[in-house]
Design a protein around this motif. Structure first.
Motif, PDB file in Angstrom:
ATOM      1  N   ASP A 217      16.787  -2.550  16.176  1.00  0.00           N
ATOM      2  CA  ASP A 217      16.820  -3.054  17.549  1.00  0.00           C
ATOM      3  C   ASP A 217      16.758  -1.901  18.548  1.00  0.00           C
ATOM      4  OD1 ASP A 217      17.010  -5.662  16.627  1.00  0.00           O
ATOM      5  OD2 ASP A 217      19.202  -5.691  16.681  1.00  0.00           O
TER       6      ASP A 217
ATOM      7  N   ASP B 107      20.440 -12.353  22.030  1.00  0.00           N
ATOM      8  CA  ASP B 107      19.473 -13.415  22.289  1.00  0.00           C
ATOM      9  C   ASP B 107      18.893 -13.952  20.987  1.00  0.00           C
ATOM     10  OD1 ASP B 107      17.604 -14.794  24.403  1.00  0.00           O
ATOM     11  OD2 ASP B 107      16.271 -14.008  22.841  1.00  0.00           O
ATOM     12  N   GLN B 108      18.591 -13.066  20.044  1.00  0.00           N
ATOM     13  CA  GLN B 108      18.083 -13.525  18.747  1.00  0.00           C
ATOM     14  C   GLN B 108      19.079 -14.452  18.063  1.00  0.00           C
ATOM     15  OE1 GLN B 108      16.289 -10.435  16.159  1.00  0.00           O
ATOM     16  NE2 GLN B 108      16.464  -9.040  17.901  1.00  0.00           N
ATOM     17  N   GLU B 109      20.361 -14.095  18.120  1.00  0.00           N
ATOM     18  CA  GLU B 109      21.384 -14.917  17.464  1.00  0.00           C
ATOM     19  C   GLU B 109      21.598 -16.235  18.208  1.00  0.00           C
ATOM     20  OE1 GLU B 109      22.041 -14.068  14.630  1.00  0.00           O
ATOM     21  OE2 GLU B 109      21.612 -11.928  14.615  1.00  0.00           O
TER      22      GLU B 109
ATOM     23  N   ASP C 111      19.307  -7.858  23.309  1.00  0.00           N
ATOM     24  CA  ASP C 111      18.190  -8.410  22.539  1.00  0.00           C
ATOM     25  C   ASP C 111      18.704  -9.118  21.284  1.00  0.00           C
ATOM     26  OD1 ASP C 111      16.048  -8.633  20.614  1.00  0.00           O
ATOM     27  OD2 ASP C 111      14.930  -7.072  21.654  1.00  0.00           O
ATOM     28  N   ARG C 112      19.585  -8.454  20.521  1.00  0.00           N
ATOM     29  CA  ARG C 112      20.112  -9.061  19.296  1.00  0.00           C
ATOM     30  C   ARG C 112      20.939 -10.302  19.609  1.00  0.00           C
ATOM     31  NH1 ARG C 112      18.868  -9.755  14.277  1.00  0.00           N
ATOM     32  NH2 ARG C 112      17.897  -7.689  14.520  1.00  0.00           N
TER      33      ARG C 112
ATOM     34  N   HIS D 188      14.784 -16.530  23.978  1.00  0.00           N
ATOM     35  CA  HIS D 188      15.516 -17.771  23.718  1.00  0.00           C
ATOM     36  C   HIS D 188      16.307 -18.212  24.946  1.00  0.00           C
ATOM     37  CE1 HIS D 188      14.837 -15.892  19.720  1.00  0.00           C
ATOM     38  NE2 HIS D 188      14.423 -17.123  19.465  1.00  0.00           N
TER      39      HIS D 188
ATOM     40  N   ARG E  60      19.092 -18.557  16.931  1.00  0.00           N
ATOM     41  CA  ARG E  60      19.463 -19.179  15.657  1.00  0.00           C
ATOM     42  C   ARG E  60      20.402 -20.365  15.875  1.00  0.00           C
ATOM     43  NH1 ARG E  60      22.578 -15.433  12.568  1.00  0.00           N
ATOM     44  NH2 ARG E  60      22.445 -16.992  10.926  1.00  0.00           N
TER      45      ARG E  60
END
Length: 542
Positions: free
Chosen positions: A219, A309-311, A306-307, A53, A314
């Protein structure tokens, strides 16, 4: 007849003017700040961690290659939000004058929302604060303040709109990175429902990947064995990718086995066990137990990035769903370089618990911190390039014509406030409230959003925990606490590998004089305002 025609022409002209881009709603602004993330942790800056992202934002926006922070969390936040060096606003220490994490800003040291509010902006805060005063008092309309920075798996100690949260005794399923994004998305949805005609400023300050290294098991699993080749291999791989990306014209800095954590906690080293090591020695000199322990810590760090970036993905999806992504000037940066610190705080460390779980307290340490800061030297708290260099990703389709390009101008978090005011067309009124405020030291980066130009300035300046530096043009003078000055030509030596001070003493002397002049200027300002604040307190007691 002629009068009627003239009236119609005037009316049409008025309507056309009203519909012109100059009259359009000011851009939304989102600033996303990571905590303790190294220069090369993001994929588009050389990292192997999955950050699709952020990489997509860079691909459709800009990457700044020479953007700086202050080397520490709270000074960076003060500089970012006030537009002043932290030392100017009592938020980092000056010799014999105090200041720092407990310092209180002057009344003229306003934060970004206070400048934007008169122009129709609503402002939201999600995540870490670490600035003096309450959030809503600084002009924010809503806030989720993550005061609990010692356990990623509980909401205890956090605040909503400056009010402490009541956390149920059977709390489950909480993770602070996700909760920060949840609050940001909730604010954006509410804004769309109730304030869609107004622009917004959203400050999203993740704690990831700051210690303690806490991450979700799924993760961690993705990276569990990824780093068993060690920090030497990781540095080489990241540097090779940076060269392919054309990010930097430099060599790779050498590891410094003699440089450990900035603050010594020998008891913590013992408590963490035989797998811990507090020096970045060559990987092949570690025991098998040390290799597994260190690789596991890096896996958790990677999982946290990584997490995050995932958030972020969103949040970006929410902006897109609102139809606001293209209209939003979005920044991403880190508050300092990766951290070499090793300590145990808060609930302590259970060596028998799963690494990365709430019962553990792990820190990245100097070996993999060096790799996360590739290709630079040193770490958080030092003002060498490894401590102060951060990615800056800027995404704004409506305002940036270029896509995926680099910007090379040296720049700093003090530049963000003037940039925001510039692009939002916000003029600060010259009235009583601004008389005591000094000139902003930063520069607007608006011109660099259009072209790869160098923003002219006299110098960029650093001081933290006795570590000091100044950069003027491509020359940088830097010294660790208690150590002599070093001189580098950053045009080809961002790695700070070739100390030129003996060859160019006059250049070093000129930079030192410039550093001292700014120190004197900032000290005079801090002393004056400290004296004024003390006088006000004495008068209030009478």
């Amino acid at each position: 007849m002629n009068r009627t025609i003239c009236t119609l022409i005037s009316a049409v002209g008025f309507l056309l003017a009203a519909a012109s881009p100059l009259q359009a709603k000011r851009p939304n602004i989102v600033f996303i700040l990571a905590d303790d993330s190294g220069y090369s942790d993001v994929g588009c800056y050389g990292g192997e961690i999955a950050t699709p992202h952020l990489d997509a934002l860079a691909e459709n926006g800009l990457r700044f290659t020479q953007f700086y922070n202050t080397a520490r969390c709270w000074p960076t936040r003060a500089a970012l939000m006030t537009g002043f060096y932290a030392q100017q606003v009592h938020r980092d220490a000056l010799p014999k004058l105090g200041g720092g994490g407990r310092g209180v800003r002057q009344s003229w040291a306003k934060l970004i929302p206070e400048y934007l509010k008169p122009h129709g902006y609503r402002s939201y805060h999600s995540g870490k604060w670490h600035i003096d005063g309450k959030v809503l008092d600084a002009g924010f309309d809503r806030s989720y303040c993550v005061n609990n920075q010692g356990n990623f798996f509980t909401d205890k100690g956090n605040l909503v709109d400056d009010v402490p949260l009541k956390v149920p005794a059977d709390e489950t399923g909480y993770y602070t990175t996700t909760a920060t994004a949840d609050h940001a998305i909730e604010c954006l949805k509410d804004h769309q429902t109730h304030f869609a005609e107004q622009p917004f400023f959203h400050y999203i300050a993740f704690i990831s990947p700051h210690f303690p290294l806490h991450a979700l098991p799924e993760d961690i699993e993705r990276y569990r064995d990824r780093y068993l080749d060690g920090w030497d291999a990781m540095r080489a791989q990241r540097f090779a990718k940076q060269q392919q990306l054309g990010l930097l014209d430099t060599t790779l800095s050498a590891l410094e086995p003699e440089v450990g954590p900035p603050y010594a906690f020998p008891e913590a080293i013992k408590e963490l066990g035989a797998g811990e090591i507090d020096r970045p020695i060559p990987w092949d000199q570690l025991s098998e137990e040390q290799k597994r322990f260190q690789a596991t810590k890096m896996a958790i760090h990677a999982a946290m990035v990584d997490r995050m970036d995932q958030e972020i993905g969103r949040v970006v999806d929410q902006l897109r769903a609102m139809g606001e992504l293209d209209k939003t000037l979005l920044f991403y940066a880190s508050d300092n370089g990766a951290s070499a610190e090793i300590m145990i705080r808060n609930g302590g460390h259970d060596p028998h618990a799963d690494p990365g779980s709430a019962a553990t307290y792990l820190c990245l340490g100097p070996g993999f911190s060096s790799a996360c800061n590739t290709p630079f030297r040193r770490h958080k708290t030092w003002v060498h390039e490894g401590g102060t260099s951060t990615p800056l990703i800027v995404h704004w389709p409506d305002g940036i014509a270029d896509r995926g390009e680099l910007r090379h101008t040296p720049s700093h978090v003090i530049d963000i406030l003037p940039t925001i005011l510039d692009v939002a067309d916000v003029k600060i009124p010259d009235d009583e409230s601004t008389k005591e405020r000094p000139e902003f030291p930063g520069k607007s980066l608006a011109a660099a959003l259009k072209d790869d130009v160098t923003i002219e300035r006299d110098a960029l300046w650093w001081l933290h925990d006795g570590n000091r530096a100044i950069r003027s043009g491509d020359w940088k003078l830097v010294a660790a606490e208690g150590q002599p000055w070093e001189l580098y030509d950053l045009r080809t030596d961002r790695a700070e590998s070739s100390n030129l001070i003996s060859q160019m003493p006059e250049q070093a002397q000129a930079l030192e004089a410039q550093w001292n002049a700014l120190l004197d200027q900032f000290s005079e300002l801090a002393k004056k305002t400290s004296d004024e604040q003390s006088a006000k307190k004495r008068n209030a007691k009478r």
